[in-house]
Design a protein around this motif. Sequence first.
Motif, PDB file in Angstrom:
ATOM      1  N   LEU A   1       0.817  -1.320   0.032  1.00 10.47           N
ATOM      2  CA  LEU A   1      -0.123   0.179  -0.100  1.00 10.47           C
ATOM      3  C   LEU A   1       0.947   1.125   0.027  1.00 10.47           C
ATOM      4  CD1 LEU A   1      -2.797  -1.030   2.463  1.00 10.47           C
ATOM      5  CD2 LEU A   1      -2.977  -0.862   0.070  1.00 10.47           C
ATOM      6  N   GLY A   2       2.255   1.042  -0.217  1.00 12.41           N
ATOM      7  CA  GLY A   2       3.081   2.157  -0.559  1.00 12.41           C
ATOM      8  C   GLY A   2       3.526   2.718   0.690  1.00 12.41           C
ATOM      9  N   GLN A   3       3.413   1.911   1.900  1.00 11.05           N
ATOM     10  CA  GLN A   3       4.159   2.569   3.349  1.00 11.05           C
ATOM     11  C   GLN A   3       5.850   2.098   3.226  1.00 11.05           C
ATOM     12  OE1 GLN A   3       2.855   4.025   5.843  1.00 11.05           O
ATOM     13  NE2 GLN A   3       1.028   4.233   4.807  1.00 11.05           N
ATOM     14  N   THR A   4       6.460   3.097   3.894  1.00  7.87           N
ATOM     15  CA  THR A   4       7.772   2.771   3.927  1.00  7.87           C
ATOM     16  C   THR A   4       8.071   2.028   5.209  1.00  7.87           C
ATOM     17  OG1 THR A   4       8.153   4.583   5.335  1.00  7.87           O
ATOM     18  CG2 THR A   4       8.543   5.098   3.057  1.00  7.87           C
ATOM     19  N   PRO A   5       9.353   1.631   5.560  1.00  9.60           N
ATOM     20  CA  PRO A   5       9.404   0.824   6.760  1.00  9.60           C
ATOM     21  C   PRO A   5       9.220   1.707   8.105  1.00  9.60           C
ATOM     22  CG  PRO A   5      11.443   0.322   5.120  1.00  9.60           C
ATOM     23  CD  PRO A   5      10.565   1.230   4.509  1.00  9.60           C
ATOM     24  N   LEU A   6       9.455   2.799   8.098  1.00 10.70           N
ATOM     25  CA  LEU A   6       9.195   3.698   9.185  1.00 10.70           C
ATOM     26  C   LEU A   6       7.819   4.055   9.203  1.00 10.70           C
ATOM     27  CD1 LEU A   6      11.995   6.290   9.459  1.00 10.70           C
ATOM     28  CD2 LEU A   6      11.784   4.069  10.670  1.00 10.70           C
ATOM     29  N   GLY A   7       7.059   3.877   8.161  1.00  9.96           N
ATOM     30  CA  GLY A   7       5.772   4.010   8.175  1.00  9.96           C
ATOM     31  C   GLY A   7       4.912   2.829   8.675  1.00  9.96           C
ATOM     32  N   THR A   8       5.715   1.722   8.229  1.00 10.35           N
ATOM     33  CA  THR A   8       5.063   0.387   8.571  1.00 10.35           C
ATOM     34  C   THR A   8       5.110   0.413  10.294  1.00 10.35           C
ATOM     35  OG1 THR A   8       5.608  -0.630   6.653  1.00 10.35           O
ATOM     36  CG2 THR A   8       5.102  -1.971   8.569  1.00 10.35           C
ATOM     37  N   LEU A   9       6.188   0.843  10.781  1.00 13.47           N
ATOM     38  CA  LEU A   9       6.398   0.752  12.221  1.00 13.47           C
ATOM     39  C   LEU A   9       5.430   1.656  12.762  1.00 13.47           C
ATOM     40  CD1 LEU A   9       8.114   0.073  14.607  1.00 13.47           C
ATOM     41  CD2 LEU A   9       9.581   2.006  14.119  1.00 13.47           C
ATOM     42  N   ARG A  10       5.223   2.838  12.449  1.00 15.24           N
ATOM     43  CA  ARG A  10       4.216   3.849  12.967  1.00 15.24           C
ATOM     44  C   ARG A  10       2.987   3.613  12.957  1.00 15.24           C
ATOM     45  NH1 ARG A  10       6.057   7.547  10.229  1.00 15.24           N
ATOM     46  NH2 ARG A  10       4.260   8.165   8.919  1.00 15.24           N
ATOM     47  N   ARG A  11       2.519   2.992  11.704  1.00 10.21           N
ATOM     48  CA  ARG A  11       1.118   2.935  11.464  1.00 10.21           C
ATOM     49  C   ARG A  11       0.400   1.493  11.733  1.00 10.21           C
ATOM     50  NH1 ARG A  11       2.529   6.752   7.450  1.00 10.21           N
ATOM     51  NH2 ARG A  11       1.220   8.451   7.462  1.00 10.21           N
ATOM     52  N   VAL A  12       1.340   0.465  11.778  1.00  5.84           N
ATOM     53  CA  VAL A  12       0.856  -1.192  11.933  1.00  5.84           C
ATOM     54  C   VAL A  12       1.457  -1.787  13.202  1.00  5.84           C
ATOM     55  CG1 VAL A  12       1.139  -3.084  10.881  1.00  5.84           C
ATOM     56  CG2 VAL A  12       1.126  -1.447   9.380  1.00  5.84           C
ATOM     57  N   HIS A  13       2.783  -1.524  13.539  1.00  5.30           N
ATOM     58  CA  HIS A  13       3.429  -2.357  14.332  1.00  5.30           C
ATOM     59  C   HIS A  13       3.134  -1.596  15.951  1.00  5.30           C
ATOM     60  CE1 HIS A  13       6.645  -4.843  12.383  1.00  5.30           C
ATOM     61  NE2 HIS A  13       5.512  -4.735  11.654  1.00  5.30           N
ATOM     62  N   LEU A  14       3.288  -0.315  15.944  1.00  7.37           N
ATOM     63  CA  LEU A  14       3.356   0.422  17.326  1.00  7.37           C
ATOM     64  C   LEU A  14       1.921   0.126  17.900  1.00  7.37           C
ATOM     65  CD1 LEU A  14       5.843   3.674  16.753  1.00  7.37           C
ATOM     66  CD2 LEU A  14       6.133   1.224  18.003  1.00  7.37           C
ATOM     67  N   PRO A  15       1.017   0.686  17.068  1.00  9.35           N
ATOM     68  CA  PRO A  15      -0.637   0.636  17.723  1.00  9.35           C
ATOM     69  C   PRO A  15      -0.890  -0.894  18.177  1.00  9.35           C
ATOM     70  CG  PRO A  15      -0.558   1.670  15.673  1.00  9.35           C
ATOM     71  CD  PRO A  15       0.813   1.307  15.579  1.00  9.35           C
ATOM     72  N   ILE A  16      -0.239  -1.903  17.205  1.00  8.21           N
ATOM     73  CA  ILE A  16      -0.866  -3.226  17.900  1.00  8.21           C
ATOM     74  C   ILE A  16       0.229  -3.771  19.159  1.00  8.21           C
ATOM     75  CG2 ILE A  16      -0.395  -5.812  17.218  1.00  8.21           C
ATOM     76  CD1 ILE A  16      -0.962  -5.074  14.321  1.00  8.21           C
ATOM     77  N   LEU A  17       1.495  -2.833  19.081  1.00 12.56           N
ATOM     78  CA  LEU A  17       2.154  -3.368  20.303  1.00 12.56           C
ATOM     79  C   LEU A  17       2.162  -2.550  21.436  1.00 12.56           C
ATOM     80  CD1 LEU A  17       5.721  -4.162  18.144  1.00 12.56           C
ATOM     81  CD2 LEU A  17       3.803  -5.885  19.137  1.00 12.56           C
TER      82      LEU A  17
END
Length: 554
Positions: free
Chosen positions: A464-480
């Motif tokens: 969906l066009g997310q960078t690694p830092l975008g993936t960390l910020r928008r996907v990983h951190l909310p779940i974690l």
Amino acid sequence: MVEIEYAEHGTRNRGALGTRLVAAISYTVAAACLLPMVAVILAAITGGTDTVSHLLETVLPGYALTTAVLVVLVAAGTFSIGVGAAWLVTMARFPGVRFLEIALVLPLAFPAYVLAYAYTFILDHPGIVQSTLRNITGWGPRDYWFPEIRSTEGAAVMLILVLYPYVYLLARAAFLQQSATAFLAARALGNGPWSAFWRVSLPMARPAIAGGVLLAVMETIADFGTVAYFGVQTFATGIYTSWFSMADRAAAAQLALCLLAFALVMAVAERTQRGKAKYYQAGKNSRAQATTRLRGWPAAAAIVLCATPVVFGFLLPVFILVLMGLESEQNLFTTRYAGFIRNSLILAGTAAVITVSAAVSIGFFQRLRPGRGSAIAGYLARLGYAVPGGVIAVGLIVPFAGFDNALDGWMRKTFDISTGLLVTGSIWLLVAAYMVRFLAAALSAYEGGQSTVHANMDAAARSLGQTPLGTLRRVHLPILTPSLLTALLIVFVDVMKELPATLIMRPFNFDTLAVQAYRLASDERLEGAAVPSLVILAVGLLPVILICRQVGRR
């Protein structure tokens, strides 16, 4: 089409930049964790042989023997209490077992040195117990024998009472995960309950139990507050004495090297036994462990055995500290104590945020770029848990003090300006020491949560066009978020309780609750030491309550 290509090109560039940034932060953190050990080794080697010879002829054999005795006593004590209590609450049902299986974790909230203050207050010669004994019997001070609390054995008892929960938690988890099939097979072959336990259940739980005992041993060799207050001469007290009383940095570095070597041997042993451990699922016919209902004297014996460490490791010390605090002249609501609390919160809060941020960087780098580089960075980041606070303090002060002195000399010579101690006397170097010491705990909590984030989520985010830092910020951190909050809380409480590094590295006139408690106890003002100790205990209860909730759910 051109716009899409430009967008993809821009996303790819931002992704590469983000990956390089995460890699740079991870390698910097790993280097910071390695620096204290390298500095201690270099300082010890360049310290000359005169100091080493003097240490060998005087204090070093005593330090080694006392440390070894403490390690053996604590290992045996934590094993006996932790494994015995875990087996009883897992395999037996008796009155109060549901409460005791949770309450057995409570002593983990106590720093060992706080427990030492409480028991010294009642068991020392002028304490309540011996005074009452003399009043009842009419004996004089030399007419009877009473165990000496300020001794190696006394320090071992204090450490056992606060460290056995490490073994208890891991052993209980291992017993709960075992299938009853093997145990019942041993019973069918003619083994009694105890024989089946020793021959089947205990060997199956050996890796977890060994890990808990080694954690207790690591905390024992790192302890400073308890042994220093009891006057027990170990490597930890020797480092502090050499640094402050003797002003001998070479001796402090060489003692730190000895302690570092011992700690790393224990760390390697723990990693080796964990690496050789094999775990297998029990299969389709596995059965949960059957419990035995105890009645009569067996039930009474089980209650006494499980309640004793709770009473002496938590309930009685809390009662004693409250009595001591009420008799003291210390007031938590004064400006002075407000400063101690503020300093403690500043250090603990800052260290928790920086340490967890470093853990996120290391953990995400290992997921983003699995390979030798990220694996080495992760291994170096975990070394700090095996290094006592005093060793980290010496390892950071030596190089940065040299840097400050060199910079000050150059500025004086070039510009006639004195820069003073820019780094050595700052809060930030102390926070760096906390990060090195407690990064492994934060990393374990983060990785435990990260394992629940499926790799498909990363792939979907990237598509969906997310960078690694975008993936960390928008996907990983909310779940974690729950795992991150747990890591923050663990590091926060550990920093509140930490003593040796704080004593050595704190800025001038920047005392914490732990330092104030140690100072009052060293001046034999035990009633006063109870007040800051109770605040530290109250904060330490927070992660223990979380652990108790998890134990209750299981």
